[in-house]
Design an enzyme around this catalytic site. Structure first.
Site, PDB file in Angstrom:
ATOM      1  N   ASP A 142       0.775  -1.233   0.072  1.00  0.00           N
ATOM      2  CA  ASP A 142       0.061   0.137  -0.061  1.00  0.00           C
ATOM      3  C   ASP A 142       0.761   1.139   0.155  1.00  0.00           C
ATOM      4  O   ASP A 142       1.907   1.426   0.641  1.00  0.00           O
ATOM      5  CB  ASP A 142      -0.825  -0.104   1.108  1.00  0.00           C
ATOM      6  CG  ASP A 142      -1.583   1.287   1.371  1.00  0.00           C
ATOM      7  OD1 ASP A 142      -2.830   1.231   0.736  1.00  0.00           O
ATOM      8  OD2 ASP A 142      -1.465   2.211   2.131  1.00  0.00           O
ATOM      9  N   GLY A 143       0.617   2.123  -0.798  1.00  0.00           N
ATOM     10  CA  GLY A 143       1.484   3.123  -1.130  1.00  0.00           C
ATOM     11  C   GLY A 143       1.716   4.312   0.073  1.00  0.00           C
ATOM     12  O   GLY A 143       2.751   4.828   0.367  1.00  0.00           O
ATOM     13  N   ASP A 163      -0.043  10.031  -6.107  1.00  0.00           N
ATOM     14  CA  ASP A 163      -0.863   9.805  -7.193  1.00  0.00           C
ATOM     15  C   ASP A 163      -2.070   8.631  -7.105  1.00  0.00           C
ATOM     16  O   ASP A 163      -1.787   7.760  -7.773  1.00  0.00           O
ATOM     17  CB  ASP A 163       0.000   9.746  -8.352  1.00  0.00           C
ATOM     18  CG  ASP A 163      -0.599   9.516  -9.795  1.00  0.00           C
ATOM     19  OD1 ASP A 163      -1.950  10.355  -9.657  1.00  0.00           O
ATOM     20  OD2 ASP A 163      -0.227   9.140 -10.657  1.00  0.00           O
TER      21      ASP A 163
END
Length: 278
Positions: A142-143, A163
């Site tokens: 997960d970013g 983003d």
């Protein structure tokens, strides 16, 4: 809202985001010291503009393909040239590169990048697109979790791109919390947050909230026509925390030219606001 990369590759939002990303990375290259790029929602890396997803929306025709078919003249064209060079090197006009490939094209031997992508299929595609490159690493994570884990980088210089696809109702809250956590651990980094501006009041509130915590922010929005219900996305924005000092002046040159070239109809405009330090 679902804004996955493959459906919108090369559209006007990508042009704004990637042109600004290119200019920021070129600024980091001015010093010999290495830098780190962290991309929280990296995607698959390379997108077939004739593929089923991109062809369904065909948004590239009003985005990157306009710039490739009819180059922007003058100073704005000079500023766009490195971005367009990276796009062509990736295989345009058939293919369009995501942020990781653009960053990779601008990195030097001493620079490093961490690309976070949660979806296994997209992460696999990204590794394939990047090739064998010891400077870059693709992590299936997960970013937002990745951002907290990978800052501060050992280089102490660099840029974070946030983003997300905006498919979750709490996306703004997650982006806000993650950005502030990153700033606490790495206050000297540059952070670039992309957003699709469907509800201007929500975007405004998000930018003001970030600016209250990190006063040195630059907001830029590009609108290609007056927004209308049921129509495709017409406005996109970037909030850049700790922008390179040259970026504001460069965007003052780029934004009018992009607005003129990418306009889809009446109401095309650009917006810029600086919060805090100049």
């Amino acid at each position: 809202m679902n804004y996955r990369h493959e459906f919108h590759a090369g559209n006007f939002a990508d042009v704004l985001k990637h042109a600004a990303l290119t200019r920021a990375l070129l600024y980091l290259r001015r010093k010999d010291k290495p830098f780190r790029v962290i991309d929280t929602h990296a995607g698959a890396g390379l997108y077939d503009l004739a593929g089923p997803e991109a062809a369904r929306s065909n948004e590239a025709k009003d985005g990157i393909l306009r710039l490739l078919d009819d180059p922007v003249p003058g100073a704005a064209g000079d500023l766009l040239a490195p971005y367009l060079d990276a796009v062509r090197a990736a295989g345009a006009p058939k293919f369009y590169p995501g942020s990781p490939l653009i960053a990779q094209a601008l990195m030097r031997p001493q620079d490093r990048a961490a690309f976070c992508e949660l979806l296994p299929q997209a992460a696999h595609g990204l590794r394939r697109a990047l090739g064998r490159d010891a400077r870059v690493k693709t992590i299936e994570i997960d970013g937002y979790t990745g951002l907290k884990a990978y800052v501060p980088p050992v280089e102490r210089r660099g840029l974070v791109l946030i983003d997300p696809p905006f498919e979750r109702r709490d996306e703004y809250e997650r982006a806000f919390d993650s950005l502030l956590a990153g700033l606490r651990k790495w206050p000297g980094g540059t952070y670039m947050v992309w957003q699709p501006v469907k509800e201007p009041e929500v975007a405004d509130a998000f930018c003001r909230a970030i600016a209250a915590e990190a006063p040195d922010c630059l907001r830029v929005d590009l609108q290609v026509e007056a927004p209308q219900p049921g129509r495709p996305l017409a406005r996109t924005g970037l909030l850049i925390v700790h922008p390179p000092y040259v970026l504001e002046e460069e965007l003052k040159v780029l934004l009018p030219a992009l607005t003129l070239r990418l306009a889809r109809g009446p109401g095309a405009a650009f917006f810029m606001e600086r919060y805090g330090a100049a």
